[in-house]
Design a protein around this motif. Structure first.
Motif, PDB file in Angstrom:
ATOM      1  N   GLN A  93       0.922   1.059  14.086  1.00 26.82           N
ATOM      2  CA  GLN A  93      -0.061   1.226  13.014  1.00 26.82           C
ATOM      3  C   GLN A  93       0.634   1.538  11.689  1.00 26.82           C
ATOM      4  OE1 GLN A  93      -2.759   4.241  14.409  1.00 26.82           O
ATOM      5  NE2 GLN A  93      -3.763   2.888  15.882  1.00 26.82           N
ATOM      6  N   SER A  94       1.646   2.405  11.736  1.00 32.28           N
ATOM      7  CA  SER A  94       2.391   2.743  10.528  1.00 32.28           C
ATOM      8  C   SER A  94       3.125   1.524   9.976  1.00 32.28           C
ATOM      9  CB  SER A  94       3.392   3.868  10.828  1.00 32.28           C
ATOM     10  OG  SER A  94       4.213   4.134   9.709  1.00 32.28           O
ATOM     11  N   ALA A  95       3.731   0.750  10.870  1.00 33.40           N
ATOM     12  CA  ALA A  95       4.462  -0.442  10.436  1.00 33.40           C
ATOM     13  C   ALA A  95       3.531  -1.449   9.790  1.00 33.40           C
ATOM     14  CB  ALA A  95       5.169  -1.074  11.626  1.00 33.40           C
ATOM     15  N   ALA A  96       2.325  -1.601  10.353  1.00 38.17           N
ATOM     16  CA  ALA A  96       1.353  -2.540   9.797  1.00 38.17           C
ATOM     17  C   ALA A  96       0.872  -2.075   8.427  1.00 38.17           C
ATOM     18  CB  ALA A  96       0.192  -2.721  10.757  1.00 38.17           C
ATOM     19  N   ALA A  97       0.630  -0.770   8.310  1.00 37.67           N
ATOM     20  CA  ALA A  97       0.129  -0.223   7.037  1.00 37.67           C
ATOM     21  C   ALA A  97       1.156  -0.382   5.924  1.00 37.67           C
ATOM     22  CB  ALA A  97      -0.230   1.262   7.220  1.00 37.67           C
ATOM     23  N   ARG A  98       2.448  -0.307   6.262  1.00 36.49           N
ATOM     24  CA  ARG A  98       3.502  -0.421   5.248  1.00 36.49           C
ATOM     25  C   ARG A  98       3.985  -1.853   5.060  1.00 36.49           C
ATOM     26  NH1 ARG A  98       8.215   2.995   7.065  1.00 36.49           N
ATOM     27  NH2 ARG A  98       7.368   2.754   9.171  1.00 36.49           N
ATOM     28  N   GLY A  99       3.420  -2.788   5.851  1.00 37.90           N
ATOM     29  CA  GLY A  99       3.874  -4.165   5.764  1.00 37.90           C
ATOM     30  C   GLY A  99       5.341  -4.288   6.111  1.00 37.90           C
ATOM     31  N   LEU A 100       5.754  -3.570   7.142  1.00 34.56           N
ATOM     32  CA  LEU A 100       7.170  -3.440   7.448  1.00 34.56           C
ATOM     33  C   LEU A 100       7.784  -4.758   7.957  1.00 34.56           C
ATOM     34  CD1 LEU A 100       9.334  -1.252   7.447  1.00 34.56           C
ATOM     35  CD2 LEU A 100       8.748  -0.736   9.825  1.00 34.56           C
ATOM     36  N   PHE A 101       7.004  -5.512   8.712  1.00 35.19           N
ATOM     37  CA  PHE A 101       7.543  -6.734   9.317  1.00 35.19           C
ATOM     38  C   PHE A 101       6.808  -7.965   8.798  1.00 35.19           C
ATOM     39  CE2 PHE A 101       8.157  -3.393  12.606  1.00 35.19           C
ATOM     40  CZ  PHE A 101       9.548  -3.365  12.577  1.00 35.19           C
TER      41      PHE A 101
END
Length: 288
Positions: A278-286
């Protein structure tokens, strides 16, 4: 009817079979690969000529022959002649030699993975190791030199499900301090990745870990590796030696298997993974 020359293995394959099973240094492997790539001429080359082809010193060629179990290079060259390496009706092209050499290295890795699969038919050692690792707070993960990549990869993923992973991938005088600090902070186990060539300081580090009361679990290329004497549980996974530098597919896969079992033993592992996603999605990490 096929002649003996047509039915026998090609020269490069015969040389690869001769070198197989010997623990060679990277320099010695360069010599082996030079001989494989010039297999037809190999029985007629002097040690100086072999050294020039491999880009090494002449004494290195002598040491290479001794490492294979011969008195010196002349004895090795005689063996090549006895094998008929230089006799072939249809000489191999350079492309065929390289393909053969590279294919054999990959096939050897496949064989190592098959052997690992056979060992994993008994899940008890993996489950026992996973329980010990999951229960350790913090969990130090040790891997030096050639094994540092394995330790780093394990620690990267383990940190997603384990609350306190401490990567130990650099040697030096601080290494013992970091092991002692992990033990003082509550660690009960240490995971070690040990691959050839084994650093002397790795043995020193494991001695410190044992003196601190840590249970040492080791992923190594062989149950007879030097680290076995300092390991409470050793999980073997073979490395490939067919190229100039070792390949370590089986140790990497075994590390991921250990992670899978750890996830089953760690309370809240799924929730941690979901939170990370969820954190990765919120930050647009990938990138999608």
């Amino acid at each position: 009817m096929r002649t003996n020359a047509e039915s026998s293995p090609p020269p490069s394959a015969r040389l690869l079979d001769l070198f197989d099973g010997h623990r060679l240094t990277p320099t010695q492997r360069r010599i082996a690969h030079a001989l494989v790539r010039h297999a037809a001429e190999a029985p007629f080359l002097s040690s100086v000529e072999v050294a020039e082809l491999a880009g090494v010193s002449q004494p290195s060629v002598t040491r290479f022959a001794v490492a294979l179990g011969y008195d010196g290079y002349p004895a090795l060259r005689k063996r090549l002649r006895d094998l008929g390496v230089g006799e072939t009706a249809a000489p191999e092209t350079p492309a065929e030699v390289v393909r053969n050499e590279h294919q054999q290295a990959v096939l050897a890795e496949i064989a190592h993975l098959r052997h690992l699969a056979e060992l994993l038919a008994d899940p008890e050692p993996i489950v026992r190791a996973a329980r010990l690792l999951a229960a350790s707070r913090p969990l130090p993960v040790l891997g030096l030199r050639a094994a540092s990549a394995q330790a780093r990869g394990f620690a990267y993923f383990a940190a997603k499900v384990h609350p306190d992973i401490r990567l130990l991938d650099e040697g030096g005088s601080m290494l013992a301090d970091r092991i002692e600090q992990a033990a003082a902070a509550g660690a009960s186990a240490l995971l070690c990745f040990a691959l050839p060539r084994y650093p002397r300081e790795l043995m020193d580090a494991l001695t410190v870990a044992r003196s601190c009361g840590l249970t040492v679990l080791t992923v190594a290329d062989s149950a007879f590796a030097p680290v076995a004497a300092l390991s409470d549980l050793l999980l073997p996974a073979e490395v490939g030696t067919g190229l100039v530098f070792d390949t370590a597919c089986a140790p990497m896969v075994l590390g991921r298997v250990l992670l899978q079992s750890m996830c089953d033993e760690l309370p809240g592992a799924e929730a941690r993974l979901e939170s990370i996603e969820q954190s990765a999605a919120a930050r647009g990490l990938f990138l999608e």
